[in-house]
Design a protein around this motif. Structure first.
Motif, PDB file in Angstrom:
ATOM      1  N   GLY A  58      43.138  42.128  47.274  1.00  0.00           N
ATOM      2  CA  GLY A  58      42.529  43.321  47.425  1.00  0.00           C
ATOM      3  C   GLY A  58      43.466  44.290  48.224  1.00  0.00           C
ATOM      4  O   GLY A  58      43.261  45.444  47.971  1.00  0.00           O
ATOM      5  N   HIS A  59      43.756  43.782  49.423  1.00  0.00           N
ATOM      6  CA  HIS A  59      45.036  44.625  50.157  1.00  0.00           C
ATOM      7  C   HIS A  59      45.854  45.144  49.223  1.00  0.00           C
ATOM      8  O   HIS A  59      46.340  46.094  49.189  1.00  0.00           O
ATOM      9  N   THR A  62      44.902  47.809  46.656  1.00  0.00           N
ATOM     10  CA  THR A  62      44.974  49.227  47.155  1.00  0.00           C
ATOM     11  C   THR A  62      46.301  49.798  47.663  1.00  0.00           C
ATOM     12  O   THR A  62      46.510  50.970  47.467  1.00  0.00           O
ATOM     13  N   GLY A 249      40.711  51.583  50.258  1.00  0.00           N
ATOM     14  CA  GLY A 249      39.551  50.868  49.300  1.00  0.00           C
ATOM     15  C   GLY A 249      38.323  51.614  49.530  1.00  0.00           C
ATOM     16  O   GLY A 249      37.935  52.300  50.518  1.00  0.00           O
ATOM     17  N   SER A 250      37.718  51.380  48.335  1.00  0.00           N
ATOM     18  CA  SER A 250      36.402  52.026  48.067  1.00  0.00           C
ATOM     19  C   SER A 250      35.256  51.627  49.311  1.00  0.00           C
ATOM     20  O   SER A 250      34.410  52.402  49.543  1.00  0.00           O
ATOM     21  N   HIS A 278      40.224  56.382  46.302  1.00  0.00           N
ATOM     22  CA  HIS A 278      39.747  55.004  46.907  1.00  0.00           C
ATOM     23  C   HIS A 278      40.055  54.062  45.656  1.00  0.00           C
ATOM     24  O   HIS A 278      39.841  54.294  44.527  1.00  0.00           O
ATOM     25  N   MET A 281      37.254  47.205  44.442  1.00  0.00           N
ATOM     26  CA  MET A 281      37.344  45.898  45.188  1.00  0.00           C
ATOM     27  C   MET A 281      37.645  44.778  44.089  1.00  0.00           C
ATOM     28  O   MET A 281      37.516  45.078  42.788  1.00  0.00           O
ATOM     29  N   ASP A 324      36.679  48.052  39.525  1.00  0.00           N
ATOM     30  CA  ASP A 324      36.617  46.766  40.375  1.00  0.00           C
ATOM     31  C   ASP A 324      36.929  45.635  39.669  1.00  0.00           C
ATOM     32  O   ASP A 324      36.421  45.755  38.214  1.00  0.00           O
TER      33      ASP A 324
END
Length: 407
Positions: A58-59, A62, A249-250, A278, A281, A324
């Motif tokens: 996830g990091h 982004t 991130g969102s 954004h 996820m 996502d």
């Protein structure tokens, strides 16, 4: 705080291909795709990690999104001024340090160093200003003093709170009404039920010293910053007001970006960012990816298991940054096959027009950083014969410049 070493980003002008088009991006605040029009250097602020479980996918997803934005800007002829923070003192970090018996500062530095190495391996452009919360305490204090002068600060016990309704436009980023804000505020670091607050949504600016927790002596008393104010202070110091994009991130839309924008607007009387972008996820096989579930997919673990960092990058690029999506192990296997096919294709003595590939890659990125469309352009080129003898060189340089993929 020390940043990492940026990769060299080649220029496509040497092929006589001019500059890329203006970049469009989806602005969360206006709920529309907008054309970015930087005046002078393009100015970008991206919220960084709280360093206790770096660097999961996830990091990486982004930061890849905003790496693509920088590459599109550079190709369009803009210099870029990029700032990213590190929240190296905050409740989640302190809680993890306590749970693991590690000194909080040592934990923050070790995880930040791991993040630097992952960003280097993935060929992410480094921020010129990579700033920790700890080293920014003086900036935070100065901004809180300005907010106090504007009448937007009040005390609860020895803590200081921001009156969010001092900003008449509060809610402009998220578009949420008050009930929607309250529904998620407590889940994302807020304290809506604290006694003594003027309003449940008011956010903590300065936390007075707690037993066993780090604190600093300031004109506000001995304590440490709240979460949102660090990004306001760091962005204003290094980018000024009305900068081009605030990103993250969102999950940061509310409350983090909402609060940091409002704090800045009230303190300065000027707009904070022109656009708010954004990233979606990333889950894991149908679940939220989290340390507590034990299902984090770490960039470092993929690297240690022998996966090429460029395959990791391609696995991320296969998903639109705003989507996502779920990580499955097949993601890295598919990306490895794709990378091998591309590397084989650029070994050919000739291929389809490289100039056409550059044009189409540019168009895909300029339209809201559409990386999946860019991958399809390259897949088609790799699977097609042609007679352009400089195509391999042009395409390799374009992939490096625009997608950050080194073949």
């Amino acid at each position: 705080m020390r940043s990492w070493t940026s990769p060299t980003v080649p220029s496509l002008r040497k092929f006589g291909l001019g500059e890329g088009p203006a970049v469009q991006i989806h602005d969360t605040a206006s709920r529309a795709v907008v054309t970015l029009a930087p005046e002078g250097a393009a100015r970008l602020y991206v919220c960084g990690i709280t360093p206790y479980d770096a660097t999961h996918m996830g990091h990486a997803a982004t930061y890849l999104a905003f790496d693509l934005l920088q590459r599109a800007w550079l190709d369009a002829g803009h210099d870029v001024s990029y700032t990213q923070n590190v929240t190296d003192v905050d409740d989640p970090l302190l809680e993890r340090a306590t749970a693991t018996g590690v000194d909080w500062a040592e934990l923050a530095e070790s995880q930040t160093e791991l993040f630097r190495s992952d960003m280097t391996a993935l060929r992410m452009i480094a921020p010129q200003h990579y700033i920790g919360a700890v080293e920014s305490i003086d900036l935070v204090v100065d901004l809180i003093v300005r907010l106090d002068a504007a009448g937007a600060v009040y005390r609860v016990d020895d803590d200081l709170y921001f009156d969010v309704h001092a900003d008449a436009s509060f809610g402009a980023v998220s578009g949420l009404d008050e009930s929607g804000m309250l529904e998620i505020f407590g889940q994302r670091g807020g304290d809506p039920d604290r006694a003594g607050k003027k309003h449940p949504l008011d956010c903590l600016l300065w936390q007075a010293e707690r037993p066993g927790e780090p604190a600093w002596d300031t004109v506000l008393g001995r304590g440490r910053p709240g979460w949102h104010i660090e990004c306001s202070a760091i962005a204003l110091e290094h980018l000024g007001t009305d900068f081009d994009v605030q990103g993250g991130g969102s999950d940061l839309v509310f409350p983090h970006h909402e609060m940091s924008r409002s704090e800045s607007v009230v303190a300065t009387g000027e707009p904070f960012a022109r656009a708010y972008a954004h990233a979606g996820m990333v889950g894991f096989e149908g679940e939220k990816m989290s340390k507590s579930k034990g299902n984090l997919v770490l960039v470092s673990a993929l690297r240690e298991s022998g996966h090429d960092p460029m395959a990791v990058r391609l696995a991320l690029l296969a998903h639109h940054y705003r989507a996502d999506w779920e990580w499955f192990d097949a993601e890295i296997e598919q990306a490895t096959v794709r990378l091998a096919a591309w590397r084989a294709a650029v070994e050919r003595t000739s291929g389809p027009s490289g100039d056409d590939v550059v044009r189409d890659l540019r168009a895909a990125l300029a339209h809201d950083l559409d990386a999946p469309a860019a991958l399809q352009v390259m897949d088609t080129w790799a699977a097609t014969d042609g007679d352009d003898r400089r195509a391999a060189t042009t395409v390799s340089e374009a992939l490096d410049a625009l997608l950050g993929v080194a073949l």
